[in-house]
Motif scaffolding. Structure first.
Motif, PDB file in Angstrom:
ATOM      1  N   UNK A  27       0.798  -1.289  -0.084  1.00  9.44           N
ATOM      2  CA  UNK A  27       0.122   0.044   0.063  1.00  9.44           C
ATOM      3  C   UNK A  27       0.918   1.277  -0.047  1.00  9.44           C
ATOM      4  N   UNK A  28       1.947   1.101   0.592  1.00  5.86           N
ATOM      5  CA  UNK A  28       2.963   2.380   0.807  1.00  5.86           C
ATOM      6  C   UNK A  28       3.691   2.344  -0.274  1.00  5.86           C
ATOM      7  N   UNK A  29       4.060   1.515  -0.980  1.00  7.18           N
ATOM      8  CA  UNK A  29       5.006   1.486  -2.036  1.00  7.18           C
ATOM      9  C   UNK A  29       4.096   1.701  -3.320  1.00  7.18           C
ATOM     10  N   UNK A 151       5.696  -6.045 -10.548  1.00  6.94           N
ATOM     11  CA  UNK A 151       4.697  -5.014 -11.041  1.00  6.94           C
ATOM     12  C   UNK A 151       4.664  -3.717 -10.529  1.00  6.94           C
ATOM     13  N   UNK A 152       5.166  -3.612  -8.954  1.00  9.09           N
ATOM     14  CA  UNK A 152       5.057  -2.503  -8.209  1.00  9.09           C
ATOM     15  C   UNK A 152       6.363  -1.567  -8.805  1.00  9.09           C
ATOM     16  N   UNK A 153       7.443  -2.219  -8.906  1.00  9.29           N
ATOM     17  CA  UNK A 153       8.538  -1.536  -9.301  1.00  9.29           C
ATOM     18  C   UNK A 153       8.408  -1.011 -10.752  1.00  9.29           C
ATOM     19  N   UNK A 154       8.058  -1.699 -11.657  1.00 13.37           N
ATOM     20  CA  UNK A 154       7.769  -1.096 -13.129  1.00 13.37           C
ATOM     21  C   UNK A 154       6.850  -2.145 -13.812  1.00 13.37           C
ATOM     22  N   UNK A 155       5.831  -1.484 -14.522  1.00 19.15           N
ATOM     23  CA  UNK A 155       4.829  -2.344 -15.271  1.00 19.15           C
ATOM     24  C   UNK A 155       5.266  -3.010 -16.452  1.00 19.15           C
ATOM     25  N   UNK A 162       6.613 -11.596 -18.335  1.00 18.01           N
ATOM     26  CA  UNK A 162       5.392 -12.504 -18.403  1.00 18.01           C
ATOM     27  C   UNK A 162       4.492 -12.172 -17.213  1.00 18.01           C
ATOM     28  N   UNK A 163       4.371 -11.195 -16.488  1.00 16.05           N
ATOM     29  CA  UNK A 163       3.489 -11.020 -15.209  1.00 16.05           C
ATOM     30  C   UNK A 163       2.453 -10.052 -15.743  1.00 16.05           C
TER      31      UNK A 163
END
Length: 264
Positions: A27-29, A151-155, A162-163
């Motif tokens: 939630x914070x990230x 996915x949080x770091x970079x879409x 493959x995510x």
């Protein structure tokens, strides 16, 4: 041992902290604080539906929390800023829930207990629900940990690996709905978001890795629950808010510590 209401309260607080810690980090990230708040506010509408249809509070609140997330996903990107959309939905759901509760005949309910929690009234059955939900949340986050981090770091990096970021968002949404459902009895609707965000934010200056931050957030949340309950018992203050106050003081302390480190 579980006949002591303070022991049950402490176990309930630790269980909620156990569930909220890894989820609160994401939630914070992801800067999803408003989303967590909106989901928590919608829980009162879930309480009203549970009472109206004589079903479990856990099922009702989790269902409404998931519906709230679905509505946000559908309406986002259609001309409204996300914070505006979440604000409208959160307060509307809370208001409709309060009105619906007042219209249910033959049912007497302590709204303050659902708004601010009633951890001292936790039963053995409540403990089973809280710890069962907490275990499910931790298992879900642990299962998708690597994919969620990517996915949080970079879409774009997630897609290249493959995510599907939207699928990982759904995992977080389900985990958030479960956490809200198990935490409503302990800290109440108005303080659930605080227990998600504050321990994770307090753990950030103390951690060097994402895993370390999740562990530190869990420890801070658990200690906040225990110390807050003790303070509430000694000072005769509300238990749920007392727990959040301890977490807030811890956040202040770690923020000051980070400031000293930057000055060196």
């Amino acid at each position: 041992m579980l006949d002591d209401f303070m022991v049950r309260a402490a176990l309930a607080g630790i269980g909620v902290a156990f569930a909220a810690a890894p989820l609160g980090c994401f939630v914070v990230w992801r800067r999803m604080a408003y989303f967590g708040d909106a989901t928590a506010h919608a829980a009162i509408l879930g309480v009203a539906l549970s009472l109206a249809f004589s079903m479990s509070i856990f099922v009702g609140t989790m269902t409404v929390a998931l519906l709230m997330a679905l509505v946000v996903s559908v309406l986002s990107g259609r001309g409204y800023a996300m914070d505006t959309l979440l604000g409208v939905l959160a307060h509307s759901a809370l208001a409709f829930g309060l009105v619906a509760v007042s219209l249910i005949s033959g049912v007497r309910i302590d709204l303050m207990a659902y708004l601010f929690g009633d951890i001292l009234a936790v039963s053995r059955g409540d403990l089973a629900v809280i710890w069962g939900g907490a275990a499910l949340v931790v298992a879900l986050i642990g299962w998708r940990w690597s994919a969620l981090l990517t996915s949080t770091l970079n879409e774009d990096l997630a897609y290249a690996s493959g995510i599907n970021p939207k699928r990982e968002q759904l995992v977080l949404t389900i985990a958030l709905a479960i956490t809200v459902a198990v935490a409503i009895k302990v800290v109440g609707v108005l303080l659930i978001a605080a227990m998600l965000i504050i321990p994770a934010a307090a753990a950030r200056p103390l951690s060097r890795t994402p895993e370390g931050m999740a562990v530190a957030a869990g420890l801070i949340g658990m200690l906040s629950a225990i110390i807050g309950l003790r303070a509430a018992f000694v000072l005769d203050t509300p238990a749920g808010p007392s727990i959040v106050c301890v977490a807030a003081i811890t956040f202040l302390a770690t923020s000051v510590l980070r400031g000293f480190r930057h000055q060196r």
